[in-house]
Design a protein around this motif. Sequence first.
Motif, PDB file in Angstrom:
ATOM      1  N   GLY A 196      96.373  75.430  74.006  1.00 25.35           N
ATOM      2  CA  GLY A 196      96.490  76.539  73.059  1.00 25.35           C
ATOM      3  C   GLY A 196      95.387  76.534  72.011  1.00 25.35           C
ATOM      4  N   MET A 197      95.654  77.155  70.884  1.00 27.73           N
ATOM      5  CA  MET A 197      94.646  77.284  69.832  1.00 27.73           C
ATOM      6  C   MET A 197      94.113  75.916  69.430  1.00 27.73           C
ATOM      7  SD  MET A 197      95.018  78.832  65.954  1.00 27.73           S
ATOM      8  CE  MET A 197      95.511  80.509  66.222  1.00 27.73           C
ATOM      9  N   GLN A 198      92.779  75.832  69.264  1.00 21.37           N
ATOM     10  CA  GLN A 198      92.169  74.550  68.901  1.00 21.37           C
ATOM     11  C   GLN A 198      92.209  74.399  67.385  1.00 21.37           C
ATOM     12  OE1 GLN A 198      88.361  74.277  70.889  1.00 21.37           O
ATOM     13  NE2 GLN A 198      89.308  74.515  72.913  1.00 21.37           N
ATOM     14  N   ILE A 199      93.080  73.527  66.925  1.00 20.16           N
ATOM     15  CA  ILE A 199      93.342  73.454  65.484  1.00 20.16           C
ATOM     16  C   ILE A 199      92.133  72.900  64.712  1.00 20.16           C
ATOM     17  CG2 ILE A 199      94.987  72.692  63.711  1.00 20.16           C
ATOM     18  CD1 ILE A 199      96.115  74.667  65.843  1.00 20.16           C
ATOM     19  N   HIS A 200      91.378  72.019  65.344  1.00 21.40           N
ATOM     20  CA  HIS A 200      90.182  71.532  64.614  1.00 21.40           C
ATOM     21  C   HIS A 200      89.178  72.670  64.432  1.00 21.40           C
ATOM     22  CE1 HIS A 200      88.675  70.965  68.755  1.00 21.40           C
ATOM     23  NE2 HIS A 200      87.493  71.222  68.207  1.00 21.40           N
ATOM     24  N   ALA A 201      89.087  73.543  65.425  1.00 24.66           N
ATOM     25  CA  ALA A 201      88.183  74.702  65.289  1.00 24.66           C
ATOM     26  C   ALA A 201      88.691  75.642  64.200  1.00 24.66           C
ATOM     27  CB  ALA A 201      88.071  75.446  66.625  1.00 24.66           C
ATOM     28  N   LEU A 202      90.021  75.786  64.135  1.00 26.99           N
ATOM     29  CA  LEU A 202      90.609  76.587  63.062  1.00 26.99           C
ATOM     30  C   LEU A 202      90.219  76.016  61.704  1.00 26.99           C
ATOM     31  CD1 LEU A 202      92.596  78.634  61.783  1.00 26.99           C
ATOM     32  CD2 LEU A 202      94.452  77.034  62.308  1.00 26.99           C
ATOM     33  N   GLU A 203      90.334  74.706  61.560  1.00 28.45           N
ATOM     34  CA  GLU A 203      90.026  74.113  60.256  1.00 28.45           C
ATOM     35  C   GLU A 203      88.544  74.283  59.904  1.00 28.45           C
ATOM     36  OE1 GLU A 203      91.918  70.384  59.428  1.00 28.45           O
ATOM     37  OE2 GLU A 203      91.664  70.797  57.285  1.00 28.45           O
ATOM     38  N   GLU A 204      87.670  74.147  60.912  1.00 32.00           N
ATOM     39  CA  GLU A 204      86.247  74.398  60.649  1.00 32.00           C
ATOM     40  C   GLU A 204      86.034  75.809  60.100  1.00 32.00           C
ATOM     41  OE1 GLU A 204      83.783  72.240  60.512  1.00 32.00           O
ATOM     42  OE2 GLU A 204      85.470  70.879  60.917  1.00 32.00           O
TER      43      GLU A 204
END
Lengths: 438, 438
Positions: free
Chosen positions: A157-165
Motif C-alpha cells: 500500500g501507500m509508502q509511508i516513508h515517501a509520505l513523510e518525505e
Amino acid sequence: MQQSRFGFSEVSKRTPESPISYFMQQAVENQDIISLAAGLVDTGSLPVQEISSALNDILGDPTKAREALQYGTTQGHLPLREKIAKHLASLDKSSTTFSPKDIVVTTGSQQLLYILSEVLIDEGDIVITEAPSYFVYQAVLAGRGAEVVSIPMDEEGMQIHALEERLKQIEAAGNLPRIKIIYTVDYYQNPSGRTLSLARRKELMALMNRWSNRLRAVIVEDAAYRELRFDGPDIPSLKSMDPENKFVVYAGTFSKPCSPGLKSGYALMPTELVRPILIIKANHDFGSSNLTQHTVDRLLENGDYQKHVLELQEVYGKKSRVMLEALESNFAAYPEVTWTKPTGGMFVWLKLPEHISTGLQSEFLKAAMSEGVLYVPGIFAYRGAGPLPDSEMRITYGDASVDRIREGIHRLKKAYLRVKDTKPAPARTASSPKPALV
Amino acid sequence: MQQSRFGFSEVSKRTPESPISYFMQQAVENQDIISLAAGLVDTGSLPVQEISSALNDILGDPTKAREALQYGTTQGHLPLREKIAKHLASLDKSSTTFSPKDIVVTTGSQQLLYILSEVLIDEGDIVITEAPSYFVYQAVLAGRGAEVVSIPMDEEGMQIHALEERLKQIEAAGNLPRIKIIYTVDYYQNPSGRTLSLARRKELMALMNRWSNRLRAVIVEDAAYRELRFDGPDIPSLKSMDPENKFVVYAGTFSKPCSPGLKSGYALMPTELVRPILIIKANHDFGSSNLTQHTVDRLLENGDYQKHVLELQEVYGKKSRVMLEALESNFAAYPEVTWTKPTGGMFVWLKLPEHISTGLQSEFLKAAMSEGVLYVPGIFAYRGAGPLPDSEMRITYGDASVDRIREGIHRLKKAYLRVKDTKPAPARTASSPKPALV
Ligand SMILES: Cc1ncc(COP(=O)(O)O)c(C=O)c1O
Ligand SMILES: Cc1ncc(COP(=O)(O)O)c(C=O)c1O
C-alpha cells in the motif's frame, strides 16, 4: 464546457466528466462487449429475499412504517447509527465502541467523500492520495480546486516513508497548513486491489502522532471494500488505532457488502467534524432516504446482513480466482505484463509495457473494443505533477459471470497481441491535456 | 465555527446552520410542545399499503429486483423519467411532452436545488428570490456566497414589475451577467402559503422573453407543494409556458405528494444544463437510491400515486380549514394580527404588529415555548439589504393532528397576549447579526 446562454461556475468548469459514465454507456449499447470496466457489484448474489423480508417487517408494522416513510434527521436514523458503531467494533474485534453521535449516515459513502471535501478544502489546498487512487474522488478534488500530492504504492500500500518525505518538503515550502486530507482506500483498493499492511498502518498512525502538533490534516480511511475479504489477514482499521477519535474519518458503505440500490453509507469521524458536515448535508438533502436506512437497520438487527457478507466473500473469492487463473494462462508467455493479486474486493490492476498507452485515444483501447472487452484506463487514477503512468488499467470481476471473465481476459490478450509490437508513443507529461471524454 | 485542529473551507464558514434542526430537536425532546414549526408531512396519511405493494411487486420479480438493488445511472431510472415527463404534461393538461433526456432524478428536490446552485453560482453572483423565501434555499445561497436580491410578494406572489425594476438597476450597475437564478416557489409557497397568479406567470414569461438577449438567468420553479391543491384555480406551471425549454428549471418532488422517506425528487431543465448537473451529481453520489426510484416508478405505473394525491388534497384541505378557523376565532379581537389563506400546501404566514419580534432571542418565542407551541421565526426567510421583517412567522398544519392544531393556535394567542403590550424593540437592520442558532 459548451458555449451557453448560462454562466457556469468555477466548480462546474473545473469538474471533469467521469470516465465511468462513458464506459457504462458503451456496455449498455453493445451487449456483446464484455465489460471488465464497470464498477457494478455481482448481480446474481444481491440479497433480494433478505431485503424483501426486512421491508415487509418495517412496512407491516404501522408505527415503524410511518416512521420510515416520514422525513428522518439529517444525521441519520439513531438505531442504525448505534448498530454501525457496534458493527465497526466487531469488525475490529475491539472492546471500545465509538459513539453514534460521531457517525453520520449518507447517500452512499460517495456523498460523505464529497461533503467532507466541501467542508475542508478551499481552492489551492492540498490533498494527499495514493497513486493510483479512486478516480471519482480525484474528480471531486478537481472540482474543489485542490492540489493533489500523490504518494507511490507498493504491494503493502501507500509508502509511508515517501509520505513523510513529502510532508517535509511541503513544510519547508511553508504549506503544511494547506494539507487538509490524507486519503487512503486501505482495503483492496479501488483501483489497484492493494491493501495497506498492518506494519504500514502502524507507521502511518505513528507519523500522525509525531506530526500532530503542526499537521491539521485528517486521514480519510475509505473502507468501501473492507468486508469483502476472501483471503489474507484480517487487518484492523486505522480508525481502531485512533482511540481518541482525533485523526481518522472512517468512511463505510452498504453498497458493496449488501446492495448499491439502497445507496446507504456512513462515516465515523472526529466529533468536531460532525456539526460542519451536518450543516452542509442539511443543504444537500437534510437527510438521506429514511426508508433505505430503516432497511439496513433491520438487516443488521436480524443478522441477515452479517450472513450475506459471508456469502459474498465466497462469491468474490471464486470470481477473483477465475480472473487470476485466466490472467496466468493467457499472459504466461508475456512476463512484461503484470498484475496485482487482491485478497478481497473486486479489482485487479494490470500493467502493460510502458510504451503501450491504455488511454481513451489509444490503439490498445481500440483493439480491446474491437475484440469486445472494456477496462478503465489507468490514467484516470493519477493526478499531480510529473509524467503520469499511462499503460495501466483497472479490470474487475465484480459483475461479469465466470465465463465472461475468462472470455474477457482472453480478448484482452488478443488486444495485447495486436498492439504489442507498435512503436512507443511520445512520453505523456502532466501538462499534456487529458483525453477528451466524449 | 468553533476553534479547531482542522482548517475549514470558505463554503463551510459561510454556511449557516438550519433553524429547522433546532426546532426539530426541541419538539423531539419535549412531546408536550405542539410543533407548528417542523416541515413534516401528515404522518397518518402516508401511503404505507401502496409502497408496500409496490415493493412486493419489484422484489417479487427476480429480474426487476436485481435491477433495483444494483447501481443505476447518475441521471436516474429511464422508465421513471419517462413517466415523470408524462405526469408533468398531465398536470399541465398539455399535449406537448418534454423529453426524459431533460429530466434528472435526485435525492429529493433539495439535492437538485443544491447541485444547480453549485453549477451556476460563483461567489458574488446574484440570485433573485421572493421575500419571504424558502429558508433552506437561502442557506444554500449563503454557502455559495451568492448575493440575494429579494422581490416583495403580495397575494398574487412575486411582484413582477418590482422584479423588472430591480433588473434595470442591476443592468445599470453593469451586473446583469452576474444574475444566475430567479427562484420562485410558485405554488403554496414555503413559507408564505402564497401562489403566483396566472396573470403574474404570464408577465414573468413575457419579461424573460423581453430580456432574453441579455439576461442569462434561469428561472427555478420550485413546485414542491403543487400537487397538494385543495382550493383555488388549477394554474399551469411556468414550465408549460416555456415550450422551447429555454428559461425554466422545474423542480419537483415525491416527498410531499407521496412519501419523504423515499427522498426522491426530479427536475426538468433546459438541455444544456443536464450534462453539467450530471457531472457534479456523479461526484455527489453517481445516482440516487435506485430502489426508491423503482418504487416511485411502480406507484406511477399502477396509478396508486395519482389516487393517493387526491386523498392528500382532502387531508390538507381539512387541516388548513381547521387552522384558519382557529386563527379566526382566537385572533378575531386582534385585527393587528394577520395571516395568509393558502389554497394548497401546508403553510400559513402570520404577521404580528411590527414592534413584536418573533426571532430566536425574542420575548414572544419565550412566551410561545412556555405556552408549549413552536413556529419558525420569519427572519430566516429573509436575506438581503435593508431592515429585515422580524415580526412574522411560519406555521404549518402539516403533521399536527386537528386537535393539536386547534390547541396550538390557542397557545399562540396566549403567547401573543403575554407580549402584545411590551415596548417596541429597536429596529433591526441588515447589518445587525442574525441571532445565533445554538
Ligand atoms: C473506493 C470507493 N469509495 C467509495 C465509493 C462509493 O460507493 P457508494 O457511494 O455506493 O457507497 C466507491 C464506489 O465505487 C469506491 O470504489
Ligand atoms: C420549497 C421546498 N423546496 C424543496 C424542498 C425539498 O424537499 P425534498 O428534498 O424532500 O424533495 C422543500 C422541503 O421542505 C421545500 O419546502
